[in-house]
Scaffold this motif. Structure first.
Motif, mmCIF file in Angstrom:
data_model
loop_
_atom_site.group_PDB
_atom_site.id
_atom_site.type_symbol
_atom_site.label_atom_id
_atom_site.label_comp_id
_atom_site.label_asym_id
_atom_site.label_seq_id
_atom_site.Cartn_x
_atom_site.Cartn_y
_atom_site.Cartn_z
ATOM 1 N N LEU A 15 0.799 -1.237 0.130
ATOM 2 C CA LEU A 15 -0.087 -0.089 -0.042
ATOM 3 C C LEU A 15 0.825 1.216 -0.011
ATOM 4 C CD1 LEU A 15 -2.969 -1.065 2.491
ATOM 5 C CD2 LEU A 15 -3.011 -0.823 -0.113
ATOM 6 N N GLY A 16 1.910 1.164 0.830
ATOM 7 C CA GLY A 16 2.959 2.344 0.573
ATOM 8 C C GLY A 16 3.499 2.575 -0.881
ATOM 9 N N ARG A 17 3.820 1.855 -1.452
ATOM 10 C CA ARG A 17 4.056 1.716 -3.224
ATOM 11 C C ARG A 17 3.062 2.170 -3.903
ATOM 12 N NH1 ARG A 17 7.164 -3.055 -1.470
ATOM 13 N NH2 ARG A 17 5.544 -4.342 -1.930
ATOM 14 N N VAL A 18 1.704 1.916 -3.394
ATOM 15 C CA VAL A 18 0.682 2.315 -4.319
ATOM 16 C C VAL A 18 0.474 3.781 -3.982
ATOM 17 C CG1 VAL A 18 -1.903 2.093 -4.580
ATOM 18 C CG2 VAL A 18 -0.626 0.038 -4.448
ATOM 19 N N LYS A 19 0.457 4.276 -2.579
ATOM 20 C CA LYS A 19 0.178 5.517 -2.442
ATOM 21 C C LYS A 19 1.285 6.492 -3.301
ATOM 22 C CE LYS A 19 0.192 8.809 1.476
ATOM 23 N NZ LYS A 19 0.159 8.937 3.042
ATOM 24 N N ARG A 20 2.577 6.036 -3.174
ATOM 25 C CA ARG A 20 3.647 6.641 -3.918
ATOM 26 C C ARG A 20 3.402 6.967 -5.697
ATOM 27 N NH1 ARG A 20 6.971 4.056 -0.176
ATOM 28 N NH2 ARG A 20 7.423 2.457 -1.857
ATOM 29 N N GLN A 21 2.840 5.679 -5.962
ATOM 30 C CA GLN A 21 2.666 5.730 -7.390
ATOM 31 C C GLN A 21 1.499 6.308 -7.617
ATOM 32 O OE1 GLN A 21 4.158 0.900 -7.562
ATOM 33 N NE2 GLN A 21 1.969 1.614 -7.961
ATOM 34 N N PHE A 22 0.317 6.584 -6.915
ATOM 35 C CA PHE A 22 -0.858 7.571 -6.959
ATOM 36 C C PHE A 22 -0.422 9.051 -7.067
ATOM 37 C CE2 PHE A 22 -3.864 10.142 -5.042
ATOM 38 C CZ PHE A 22 -4.942 10.139 -5.633
ATOM 39 N N ARG A 24 2.431 10.199 -8.312
ATOM 40 C CA ARG A 24 3.226 10.163 -9.305
ATOM 41 C C ARG A 24 2.259 10.348 -10.536
ATOM 42 N NH1 ARG A 24 5.947 6.050 -9.295
ATOM 43 N NH2 ARG A 24 7.373 6.826 -7.844
ATOM 44 N N ALA A 25 1.262 9.358 -10.442
ATOM 45 C CA ALA A 25 0.121 9.315 -11.610
ATOM 46 C C ALA A 25 -0.493 10.445 -11.554
ATOM 47 C CB ALA A 25 -0.698 7.924 -11.440
ATOM 48 N N LEU A 26 -1.083 11.083 -10.233
ATOM 49 C CA LEU A 26 -2.107 11.917 -10.363
ATOM 50 C C LEU A 26 -1.338 13.420 -10.904
ATOM 51 C CD1 LEU A 26 -4.667 13.622 -9.224
ATOM 52 C CD2 LEU A 26 -3.639 13.564 -7.179
ATOM 53 N N THR A 27 0.036 13.651 -10.584
ATOM 54 C CA THR A 27 0.890 14.806 -11.128
ATOM 55 C C THR A 27 1.018 14.738 -12.395
ATOM 56 O OG1 THR A 27 2.121 14.861 -8.976
ATOM 57 C CG2 THR A 27 2.880 15.782 -10.923
ATOM 58 N N LEU A 28 1.004 13.382 -13.001
ATOM 59 C CA LEU A 28 1.256 13.261 -14.436
ATOM 60 C C LEU A 28 -0.218 13.658 -15.243
ATOM 61 C CD1 LEU A 28 3.432 10.072 -14.843
ATOM 62 C CD2 LEU A 28 4.249 12.574 -15.223
ATOM 63 N N SER A 29 -1.104 12.884 -14.692
ATOM 64 C CA SER A 29 -2.354 13.228 -15.143
ATOM 65 C C SER A 29 -2.684 14.859 -15.297
ATOM 66 C CB SER A 29 -3.402 12.300 -14.460
ATOM 67 O OG SER A 29 -3.186 11.210 -14.441
ATOM 68 N N ILE A 87 -9.317 10.522 -13.765
ATOM 69 C CA ILE A 87 -9.852 9.335 -12.966
ATOM 70 C C ILE A 87 -8.824 8.187 -13.731
ATOM 71 C CG2 ILE A 87 -11.467 7.810 -12.445
ATOM 72 C CD1 ILE A 87 -11.504 10.875 -11.273
ATOM 73 N N LEU A 88 -9.086 7.861 -14.872
ATOM 74 C CA LEU A 88 -8.548 6.722 -15.585
ATOM 75 C C LEU A 88 -7.051 6.622 -15.503
ATOM 76 C CD1 LEU A 88 -11.082 6.205 -18.435
ATOM 77 C CD2 LEU A 88 -11.092 5.137 -16.452
ATOM 78 N N GLY A 89 -6.547 7.976 -15.971
ATOM 79 C CA GLY A 89 -5.015 7.819 -15.986
ATOM 80 C C GLY A 89 -4.296 7.923 -14.506
ATOM 81 N N THR A 90 -4.895 8.573 -13.597
ATOM 82 C CA THR A 90 -4.361 8.062 -12.229
ATOM 83 C C THR A 90 -4.575 6.694 -11.843
ATOM 84 O OG1 THR A 90 -4.877 10.652 -11.709
ATOM 85 C CG2 THR A 90 -4.651 8.784 -9.822
ATOM 86 N N LEU A 91 -5.772 6.136 -12.243
ATOM 87 C CA LEU A 91 -5.846 4.707 -11.631
ATOM 88 C C LEU A 91 -4.920 3.830 -12.257
ATOM 89 C CD1 LEU A 91 -9.970 4.175 -11.845
ATOM 90 C CD2 LEU A 91 -8.278 3.655 -9.742
ATOM 91 N N ALA A 92 -4.664 3.883 -13.701
ATOM 92 C CA ALA A 92 -3.725 3.073 -14.453
ATOM 93 C C ALA A 92 -2.453 3.354 -14.027
ATOM 94 C CB ALA A 92 -3.917 3.389 -16.090
ATOM 95 N N GLY A 93 -2.077 4.617 -13.600
ATOM 96 C CA GLY A 93 -0.808 4.740 -13.295
ATOM 97 C C GLY A 93 -0.422 4.463 -11.970
ATOM 98 N N SER A 94 -1.411 4.474 -10.997
ATOM 99 C CA SER A 94 -1.342 4.041 -9.667
ATOM 100 C C SER A 94 -1.168 2.400 -9.563
ATOM 101 C CB SER A 94 -2.447 4.306 -8.783
ATOM 102 O OG SER A 94 -2.523 5.960 -8.833
#
Length: 252
Positions: A15-22, A24-29, A87-94
């Motif tokens: 879950l810690g890794r998913v949070k970091r990925q979230f 990053r993905a939110l910033t890119l989206s 929504i979709l970009g953040t989900l996929a990237g997370s």
């Protein structure tokens, strides 16, 4: 370490890794959305929008394969695609950072190529081909992986954008169903092909998961050979006076 403690440790790390990925993905989206807005404000002022659109079966329309997802016909068109990207970009990237990085350029280019081939006319612009591709990418990941996080991503995608499933069919004039169909097909294929690229959520462990290997357990439970079993009772030898009484047949 008992089974529950081991599971909690692995789950917390995941879950810690998913949070970091979230993050990053939110910033890119959000960066992607900001870039789309900047391009929208420059459309028809600094460049001709129609010249950068996908124009099917025409050589000059091939440039749109790269540029069309950056262009939009109206602010409402941009807003709907921006929300889908968020929504979709953040989900996929997370949930699937490695797979989504590989799938996104494939969806971008192949959906444009498919539109150029199958469409019968018009000028096709908009990021909806890519967003529909991301939607079907998440669906395929959930169906292929079937762990709790991928299924959660599938359910969230359907909750927010379930109507995209029908957008691959001709419904409304001026809406490029060809772009949607091409994006859906390539997104679904990418989701299936790249399903094993990312870490799966850990499964809850039980006590028997931490027991010795099956081979060792079988060795412990294996029955001894016949000659190794101790004899507890032996049949006595017949004595000289012992006789076997004959049984008379009922009809005799």
């Amino acid at each position: 370490m008992d089974a529950e403690t081991l599971y909690q440790t692995r789950n917390a790390a995941y879950l810690g890794r998913v949070k970091r990925q979230f993050n990053r993905a939110l910033t890119l989206s959000l960066s992607w959305i900001a870039m789309l807005l900047a391009v929208f404000l420059m459309q028809d002022r600094l460049f001709d929008t129609r010249a950068l659109a996908i124009e099917p079966q025409k050589t000059e329309g091939l440039i749109g394969i790269l540029s069309a997802p950056m262009l939009h016909g109206s602010f409402e068109h941009l807003a709907s695609n921006a929300f889908a990207i968020l929504i979709l970009g953040t989900l996929a990237g997370s949930l699937f950072p490695r797979a989504s990085r590989a799938a996104l350029p494939v969806v971008w280019i192949v959906s444009g190529i498919g539109t150029w081939f199958i469409s019968l006319g018009g000028h096709h612009i908009g990021a909806s081909g890519v967003t529909v591709g991301l939607m079907f990418f998440l669906i395929a990941q959930g169906l292929r992986r079937r762990d709790r996080m991928s299924l959660a991503g599938l359910m969230l995608a359907l909750f927010f954008f379930g109507g995209m499933v029908l957008s691959v069919l001709p419904q409304e004039a001026g809406v490029s169903w060809e772009y949607h169909l091409s994006g859906a097909l390539v997104g679904f294929v990418c989701g299936l092909l790249f399903a094993g690229w990312d870490e799966q959520a850990p499964e809850r462990l039980y006590s028997w998961d931490l027991e010795p290997e099956a081979g060792d357990a079988d060795a412990e439970l294996q029955l001894p050979k016949a000659q190794e079993v101790p004899v507890l009772w032996q049949r006595p030898e017949p004595r000289g006076g012992d006789k076997v009484l004959p049984f008379r047949r009922p009809d005799s």
